[in-house]
Write a protein that holds these residues in place. Structure first.
Motif, PDB file in Angstrom:
ATOM      1  N   MET A   1      11.849  37.997  -9.661  1.00 24.51           N
ATOM      2  CA  MET A   1      12.392  36.898  -9.414  1.00 24.51           C
ATOM      3  C   MET A   1      12.954  36.997  -7.881  1.00 24.51           C
ATOM      4  O   MET A   1      12.907  36.082  -7.277  1.00 24.51           O
ATOM      5  N   ARG A   2      13.757  38.037  -7.670  1.00 28.88           N
ATOM      6  CA  ARG A   2      14.531  38.155  -6.332  1.00 28.88           C
ATOM      7  C   ARG A   2      13.246  38.266  -5.430  1.00 28.88           C
ATOM      8  O   ARG A   2      13.267  37.482  -4.283  1.00 28.88           O
ATOM      9  N   GLN A   3      12.302  39.154  -5.553  1.00 33.74           N
ATOM     10  CA  GLN A   3      10.948  39.547  -4.645  1.00 33.74           C
ATOM     11  C   GLN A   3      10.295  37.936  -4.445  1.00 33.74           C
ATOM     12  O   GLN A   3       9.835  37.660  -3.278  1.00 33.74           O
ATOM     13  N   VAL A   4       9.895  37.287  -5.580  1.00 38.81           N
ATOM     14  CA  VAL A   4       9.212  36.334  -5.372  1.00 38.81           C
ATOM     15  C   VAL A   4       9.743  35.069  -4.516  1.00 38.81           C
ATOM     16  O   VAL A   4       9.404  34.420  -3.633  1.00 38.81           O
ATOM     17  N   ILE A   5      11.168  35.019  -4.747  1.00 37.46           N
ATOM     18  CA  ILE A   5      12.233  33.959  -4.021  1.00 37.46           C
ATOM     19  C   ILE A   5      12.259  34.375  -2.330  1.00 37.46           C
ATOM     20  O   ILE A   5      12.007  33.858  -1.589  1.00 37.46           O
ATOM     21  N   ALA A   6      12.424  35.948  -2.161  1.00 34.09           N
ATOM     22  CA  ALA A   6      12.406  36.385  -0.719  1.00 34.09           C
ATOM     23  C   ALA A   6      11.151  35.806  -0.021  1.00 34.09           C
ATOM     24  O   ALA A   6      11.061  35.858   1.050  1.00 34.09           O
TER      25      ALA A   6
END
Length: 203
Positions: A97-102
């Protein structure tokens, strides 16, 4: 060329054109009534049809403060459920989730992440685990409200409480609209979200 021959040639041309226009419709009907369906769509996630408005509820954050689910409105939300011990599937979802958002670049501010904790037996481990995810909201209770929230994300063949470790997508209006299984390719989630951000005028 006689008039009869010309009329016959003209009639054949008209019939040929009519057949060319009718062919796609005939093929579509044949495929539909034979039961054929496309193997996949342009989405990498599993669409919820129709979308489900998520009922508002008063929840408790990890820091003990209150939060209403409706506070998430206005942004796209990636959400997952997990026990507080946050084992590898949970860690993978938080990381993805963090990488997808970034990866959304200048549109990343239109997206937020939420972890809903279903079992508080390892709360201190959770506090340690979420340090790597600043900005992510964490809900830890109350138990009745968490259980009711979880029920709203139940899918036909599964529930967020049966260890499938899914990632769920809620739109800026508070509708549950898509989910991703435990083994989903994060690149697919990224592409879906990027497409939604381009197309959406809200959030």
């Amino acid at each position: 060329m006689t008039d009869a021959v010309r009329r016959s040639a003209s009639r054949r041309k008209i019939l040929l054109l009519a057949a060319l226009f009718a062919l796609p419709v005939i093929v579509a009907y044949a495929l539909y009534f034979s039961g054929w369906r496309p193997a996949s769509t342009g989405n990498h996630g599993e669409l919820v049809q129709p979308v489900r408005p998520v009922t508002d509820a008063t929840l408790t954050r990890l820091d003990g403060g209150p939060m209403r689910f409706s506070e998430l409105h206005g942004k796209w939300t990636l959400l997952t459920f997990s026990a507080a011990e946050c084992l590898k599937p949970c860690e993978r979802n938080l990381y993805n989730m963090r990488q997808v958002i970034a990866a959304q670049g200048d549109k990343a501010g239109r997206v937020q992440s939420l972890l809903v904790v279903t079992d508080l037996k390892a709360l201190e481990l959770l506090r340690y685990a979420v340090k790597d995810y600043p900005g992510m909201r964490v809900i830890v209770g109350p138990p009745e409200a968490v259980a009711e929230l979880a029920r709203q994300f139940t899918l036909p063949a599964s529930s967020p409480l049966d260890n499938l470790n899914r990632i769920y997508l809620v739109d800026p209006l508070g509708n549950f609209m898509m989910s991703y299984p435990a083994d989903a390719d994060p690149n697919g989630i990224r592409k879906d979200l990027a497409r939604l951000l381009r197309a959406s005028r809200v959030g």
